[in-house]
Motif scaffolding. Sequence first.
Motif, PDB file in Angstrom:
ATOM      1  N   PHE A 102       5.888   3.110   4.483  1.00 54.81           N
ATOM      2  CA  PHE A 102       5.150   4.375   4.379  1.00 54.81           C
ATOM      3  C   PHE A 102       6.382   5.482   4.177  1.00 54.81           C
ATOM      4  N   ASN A 103       7.538   4.893   4.944  1.00 48.74           N
ATOM      5  CA  ASN A 103       8.789   6.113   4.436  1.00 48.74           C
ATOM      6  C   ASN A 103       9.457   5.594   3.290  1.00 48.74           C
ATOM      7  N   LEU A 104       9.016   4.945   2.473  1.00 51.17           N
ATOM      8  CA  LEU A 104       9.349   4.664   1.004  1.00 51.17           C
ATOM      9  C   LEU A 104       8.412   5.606   0.305  1.00 51.17           C
ATOM     10  N   ARG A 105       7.476   6.326   0.902  1.00 52.59           N
ATOM     11  CA  ARG A 105       6.550   7.169   0.315  1.00 52.59           C
ATOM     12  C   ARG A 105       5.440   6.280  -0.489  1.00 52.59           C
ATOM     13  N   ILE A 106       5.348   5.238   0.106  1.00 50.36           N
ATOM     14  CA  ILE A 106       4.134   4.351  -0.504  1.00 50.36           C
ATOM     15  C   ILE A 106       2.772   4.953   0.055  1.00 50.36           C
ATOM     16  N   SER A 107       1.760   5.204  -0.449  1.00 50.60           N
ATOM     17  CA  SER A 107       0.493   5.669  -0.050  1.00 50.60           C
ATOM     18  C   SER A 107       0.017   4.773   1.273  1.00 50.60           C
ATOM     19  N   GLN A 108      -0.909   5.389   2.175  1.00 51.71           N
ATOM     20  CA  GLN A 108      -1.304   4.732   3.212  1.00 51.71           C
ATOM     21  C   GLN A 108      -2.153   3.417   2.704  1.00 51.71           C
ATOM     22  N   ARG A 109      -3.063   3.812   1.515  1.00 46.52           N
ATOM     23  CA  ARG A 109      -4.027   2.928   1.117  1.00 46.52           C
ATOM     24  C   ARG A 109      -3.348   1.744   0.428  1.00 46.52           C
ATOM     25  N   ARG A 110      -2.101   1.954  -0.122  1.00 44.88           N
ATOM     26  CA  ARG A 110      -1.283   0.878  -0.746  1.00 44.88           C
ATOM     27  C   ARG A 110      -0.621   0.154   0.160  1.00 44.88           C
ATOM     28  N   VAL A 111      -0.054   0.703   1.403  1.00 45.29           N
ATOM     29  CA  VAL A 111       0.478   0.108   2.653  1.00 45.29           C
ATOM     30  C   VAL A 111      -0.469  -1.031   3.090  1.00 45.29           C
ATOM     31  N   SER A 112      -1.660  -0.568   3.344  1.00 46.32           N
ATOM     32  CA  SER A 112      -2.716  -1.291   3.942  1.00 46.32           C
ATOM     33  C   SER A 112      -2.826  -2.489   2.998  1.00 46.32           C
ATOM     34  N   MET A 114      -0.643  -3.888   0.913  1.00 52.26           N
ATOM     35  CA  MET A 114       0.398  -4.749   0.732  1.00 52.26           C
ATOM     36  C   MET A 114       0.450  -5.644   2.158  1.00 52.26           C
ATOM     37  N   LEU A 115       0.258  -4.898   3.415  1.00 53.00           N
ATOM     38  CA  LEU A 115      -0.004  -5.714   4.582  1.00 53.00           C
ATOM     39  C   LEU A 115      -1.076  -6.678   4.634  1.00 53.00           C
ATOM     40  N   LYS A 118       0.079  -9.706   2.433  1.00 50.21           N
ATOM     41  CA  LYS A 118       1.153 -10.621   3.084  1.00 50.21           C
ATOM     42  C   LYS A 118       0.296 -11.592   4.071  1.00 50.21           C
ATOM     43  N   GLY A 119      -0.812 -11.301   4.197  1.00 49.43           N
ATOM     44  CA  GLY A 119      -1.853 -12.106   4.989  1.00 49.43           C
ATOM     45  C   GLY A 119      -1.706 -11.699   6.745  1.00 49.43           C
ATOM     46  N   TYR A 120      -1.050 -10.494   7.054  1.00 53.15           N
ATOM     47  CA  TYR A 120      -1.131  -9.769   8.411  1.00 53.15           C
ATOM     48  C   TYR A 120      -2.671  -9.685   8.794  1.00 53.15           C
ATOM     49  N   THR A 121      -2.527  -9.685  10.001  1.00 55.95           N
ATOM     50  CA  THR A 121      -3.863  -9.456  10.745  1.00 55.95           C
ATOM     51  C   THR A 121      -3.594  -8.247  11.813  1.00 55.95           C
ATOM     52  N   THR A 122      -4.635  -7.315  12.088  1.00 67.22           N
ATOM     53  CA  THR A 122      -4.644  -6.439  13.176  1.00 67.22           C
ATOM     54  C   THR A 122      -4.739  -6.997  14.378  1.00 67.22           C
ATOM     55  N   LYS A 123      -4.644  -6.385  15.520  1.00 66.26           N
ATOM     56  CA  LYS A 123      -5.026  -6.691  16.806  1.00 66.26           C
ATOM     57  C   LYS A 123      -6.346  -7.541  17.130  1.00 66.26           C
ATOM     58  N   SER A 124      -7.293  -7.021  16.473  1.00 69.30           N
ATOM     59  CA  SER A 124      -8.399  -7.874  16.469  1.00 69.30           C
ATOM     60  C   SER A 124      -8.675  -9.008  15.592  1.00 69.30           C
ATOM     61  N   GLY A 125      -7.714  -9.414  15.016  1.00 67.89           N
ATOM     62  CA  GLY A 125      -7.590 -10.423  14.051  1.00 67.89           C
ATOM     63  C   GLY A 125      -8.169 -10.140  12.627  1.00 67.89           C
ATOM     64  N   GLY A 126      -8.611  -8.904  12.561  1.00 64.59           N
ATOM     65  CA  GLY A 126      -9.189  -8.287  11.104  1.00 64.59           C
ATOM     66  C   GLY A 126      -8.002  -8.006  10.109  1.00 64.59           C
ATOM     67  N   SER A 127      -8.491  -7.915   8.794  1.00 64.66           N
ATOM     68  CA  SER A 127      -7.697  -7.646   8.002  1.00 64.66           C
ATOM     69  C   SER A 127      -7.158  -6.313   7.963  1.00 64.66           C
ATOM     70  N   TRP A 128      -5.942  -5.887   7.356  1.00 67.69           N
ATOM     71  CA  TRP A 128      -5.473  -4.697   7.131  1.00 67.69           C
ATOM     72  C   TRP A 128      -6.085  -3.980   5.841  1.00 67.69           C
TER      73      TRP A 128
END
Length: 176
Positions: A102-112, A114-115, A118-128
């Motif tokens: 985000f600090n590279l000025r990538i939009s919130q939509r694009r950051v989510s 990207m996450l 990368k296969g990352y999951t949120t606290k509940s195990g859901g997708s970003w």
Amino acid sequence: QKDTLTLIEDVFLPNGVDFISMTENLDTSTPFGRAMVGILSVFAQLEREQIKERMEVGKIGRAKEGRWCGSPCVPIGYDLVDGELEVNKYEAMQIQELFRFFNLRISQRRVSKMLHNKGYTTKSGGSWEGKHYLRPILENKHYIGKVSYKDEWYDGIHEPIIDKETFDKAQQILSE
């Protein structure tokens, strides 16, 4: 107190029902019994309000000590262990990447996206994926080691995940 009197006068009495206590000498079929229930209700309400005050003082004290006093739903990046926030390394790494992107000025939509990619999951195990509104995470001061209670922020005793400079840069970008 109001609930007790409403129950007795508006529900019980019109329906021919009396409240009789087996352990105290209370019988709402008599004026004295109704008066005693009313007096006991006043003291029950007083005790409830005093407990509420003591709890409030305790929560404020806990926040001033820097201890977590929020809900069991802790921010992603932390786990609640024995009532205290502890860094969850896997989740913390995701939060750090989120701020970095985000600090590279990538939009919130694009950051989510990207996450998610990368296969990352949120606290509940859901997708970003689909979490296009990351602002609450980006504005969360818990990540710089703060705790809050009733919209007041205090220095926390938990380990920060984000340094203040990174956090402040994200706030500047959000305000733009």
